[in-house]
Design a protein around this motif. Structure first.
Motif, PDB file in Angstrom:
ATOM      1  N   PHE A 247       0.839  -1.201   0.000  1.00 36.43           N
ATOM      2  CA  PHE A 247       0.000   0.000   0.000  1.00 36.43           C
ATOM      3  C   PHE A 247       0.878   1.257   0.000  1.00 36.43           C
ATOM      4  O   PHE A 247       0.622   2.211  -0.741  1.00 36.43           O
ATOM      5  N   ALA A 248       1.928   1.258   0.830  1.00 36.75           N
ATOM      6  CA  ALA A 248       2.846   2.396   0.879  1.00 36.75           C
ATOM      7  C   ALA A 248       3.578   2.563  -0.451  1.00 36.75           C
ATOM      8  O   ALA A 248       3.809   3.693  -0.911  1.00 36.75           O
ATOM      9  N   THR A 249       3.931   1.454  -1.083  1.00 33.43           N
ATOM     10  CA  THR A 249       4.608   1.518  -2.380  1.00 33.43           C
ATOM     11  C   THR A 249       3.683   2.086  -3.445  1.00 33.43           C
ATOM     12  O   THR A 249       4.099   2.900  -4.288  1.00 33.43           O
ATOM     13  N   TYR A 250       2.426   1.662  -3.419  1.00 32.11           N
ATOM     14  CA  TYR A 250       1.425   2.189  -4.358  1.00 32.11           C
ATOM     15  C   TYR A 250       1.280   3.695  -4.165  1.00 32.11           C
ATOM     16  O   TYR A 250       1.273   4.463  -5.135  1.00 32.11           O
ATOM     17  N   ALA A 251       1.162   4.132  -2.902  1.00 31.52           N
ATOM     18  CA  ALA A 251       1.028   5.562  -2.607  1.00 31.52           C
ATOM     19  C   ALA A 251       2.270   6.322  -3.048  1.00 31.52           C
ATOM     20  O   ALA A 251       2.174   7.450  -3.577  1.00 31.52           O
ATOM     21  N   ALA A 252       3.451   5.728  -2.839  1.00 30.68           N
ATOM     22  CA  ALA A 252       4.687   6.388  -3.239  1.00 30.68           C
ATOM     23  C   ALA A 252       4.754   6.564  -4.746  1.00 30.68           C
ATOM     24  O   ALA A 252       5.242   7.588  -5.246  1.00 30.68           O
ATOM     25  N   GLY A 253       4.257   5.582  -5.498  1.00 28.76           N
ATOM     26  CA  GLY A 253       4.249   5.699  -6.949  1.00 28.76           C
ATOM     27  C   GLY A 253       3.400   6.867  -7.415  1.00 28.76           C
ATOM     28  O   GLY A 253       3.827   7.667  -8.259  1.00 28.76           O
ATOM     29  N   MET A 254       2.204   6.977  -6.854  1.00 31.58           N
ATOM     30  CA  MET A 254       1.342   8.088  -7.244  1.00 31.58           C
ATOM     31  C   MET A 254       1.951   9.429  -6.819  1.00 31.58           C
ATOM     32  O   MET A 254       1.964  10.396  -7.575  1.00 31.58           O
ATOM     33  N   ALA A 255       2.458   9.489  -5.569  1.00 31.83           N
ATOM     34  CA  ALA A 255       3.042  10.730  -5.067  1.00 31.83           C
ATOM     35  C   ALA A 255       4.246  11.149  -5.900  1.00 31.83           C
ATOM     36  O   ALA A 255       4.468  12.349  -6.131  1.00 31.83           O
ATOM     37  N   LEU A 256       5.027  10.183  -6.363  1.00 32.56           N
ATOM     38  CA  LEU A 256       6.216  10.502  -7.156  1.00 32.56           C
ATOM     39  C   LEU A 256       5.834  11.146  -8.476  1.00 32.56           C
ATOM     40  O   LEU A 256       6.425  12.156  -8.881  1.00 32.56           O
ATOM     41  N   LEU A 257       4.848  10.589  -9.163  1.00 31.46           N
ATOM     42  CA  LEU A 257       4.439  11.177 -10.440  1.00 31.46           C
ATOM     43  C   LEU A 257       3.808  12.557 -10.245  1.00 31.46           C
ATOM     44  O   LEU A 257       4.188  13.526 -10.901  1.00 31.46           O
TER      45      LEU A 257
END
Length: 293
Positions: free
Chosen positions: A165-175
């Motif tokens: 879940f944190a990785t998914y959130a990090a992906g969106m936040a990064l873009l």
């Protein structure tokens, strides 16, 4: 035990979530609010990062609640999402008209202390926008989210589910964060060189809000017609989908490492520019000081 492939998949799903077919028009609508006529580059970068954190929080909170609590009845809930998308588009279009009229969006107005110094943008408004972004995107992105993240929770591995879940959130936040920092610093540079450009940029942002809102409303209306069995292909949706696929392919090609590199470079350039201006200002002030000897 999950392998690296699962985390790479979660990161990729998060990257693409920001430019999904249902809600990708909301990304330029969000970015349009980041250019302010009273910001330097340092302030613009700080506001872009804070706003991205708030938007991501609202987005992933909705996905977390929906994925863990609502998924069992998802089919009955999802039929109402196009109506929400339609209403959200109308609200965004109205906000665009409001900004085009030369007014400021109340939810994004800077609060001030008693001494008149600005504080940060209101987090609740950006978190709410992120939640709306997520609700408009659920129809297109909930399936990958369920497959990548929620499956780990339901397999009995809470720790792995949280990590995904944190990785998914990090992906969106990064873009979103990379795009936000690029837009905010570029806008600050334009306004810094020509202060008169501030009102013009604000109205350009209003125009982007208006166009994005009209498209989001149209997409919601089209989804409602599809659910009712009264619509097939739509030229507006088809044209926008080609743009969305292009953006998604760029995000996938860059990947997390590429976007992180872009973000680091832009932050470095913004920091160097701010330092150079302050250094020059300090030297100019020192040179201009009267000789008291």
């Amino acid at each position: 035990m999950l392998g690296d492939g699962a985390f790479a998949l979660a990161l990729g799903a998060g990257l693409v979530a920001a430019v999904n077919p249902c809600g990708f028009a909301l990304l330029p609508a969000y970015l349009a609010t980041l250019v302010r006529p009273d910001d330097g580059r340092a302030a613009a970068v700080g506001r872009a990062l804070r706003s991205t954190a708030a938007l991501t929080l609202g987005f992933v909170a909705v996905f977390g609640v929906f994925g863990l609590a609502v998924a069992p009845v998802a089919s009955s809930v999802q039929r109402y999402l196009p109506a929400f998308t339609l209403v959200l588009g109308v609200v965004l279009a109205a906000a665009g008209v409001w900004v085009l009229a030369g007014r400021e969006l109340p939810g994004l107005r800077l609060r001030r202390t008693g001494s008149g110094r600005p504080l940060t943008d209101r987090w609740w408004s950006v978190v709410g926008f992120g939640a709306s972004y997520a609700l408009a995107s659920l129809t297109c992105t909930i399936a990958p989210f369920l497959a990548v993240v929620v499956t780990a929770f339901r397999a009995g591995s809470v720790l792995q589910g949280v990590a995904l879940f944190a990785t998914y959130a990090a992906g969106m936040a990064l873009l979103v964060g990379t795009a936000a920092v690029v837009v905010a610093t570029a806008g600050a540079g334009v306004v810094g060189r020509a202060r008169s450009a501030g009102p013009v940029l604000a109205r350009v942002g209003g125009g982007i809000l208006l166009v994005a809102g009209l498209y989001v409303a149209w997409y919601g209306f089209w989804e409602l017609r599809v659910l009712a069995g009264g619509a097939g292909g739509d030229p507006v949706v088809a044209a926008a989908s080609s743009v969305q696929r292009w953006l998604a392919s760029i995000a996938q090609d860059l990947g997390g490492a590429g976007l992180l590199a872009v973000l680091v470079v832009v932050l470095g350039l913004a920091g160097a520019s701010t330092w150079w201006r302050r250094h020059r200002s300090g030297r100019t002030g020192h040179d201009a000081a009267p000789d008291r000897t």
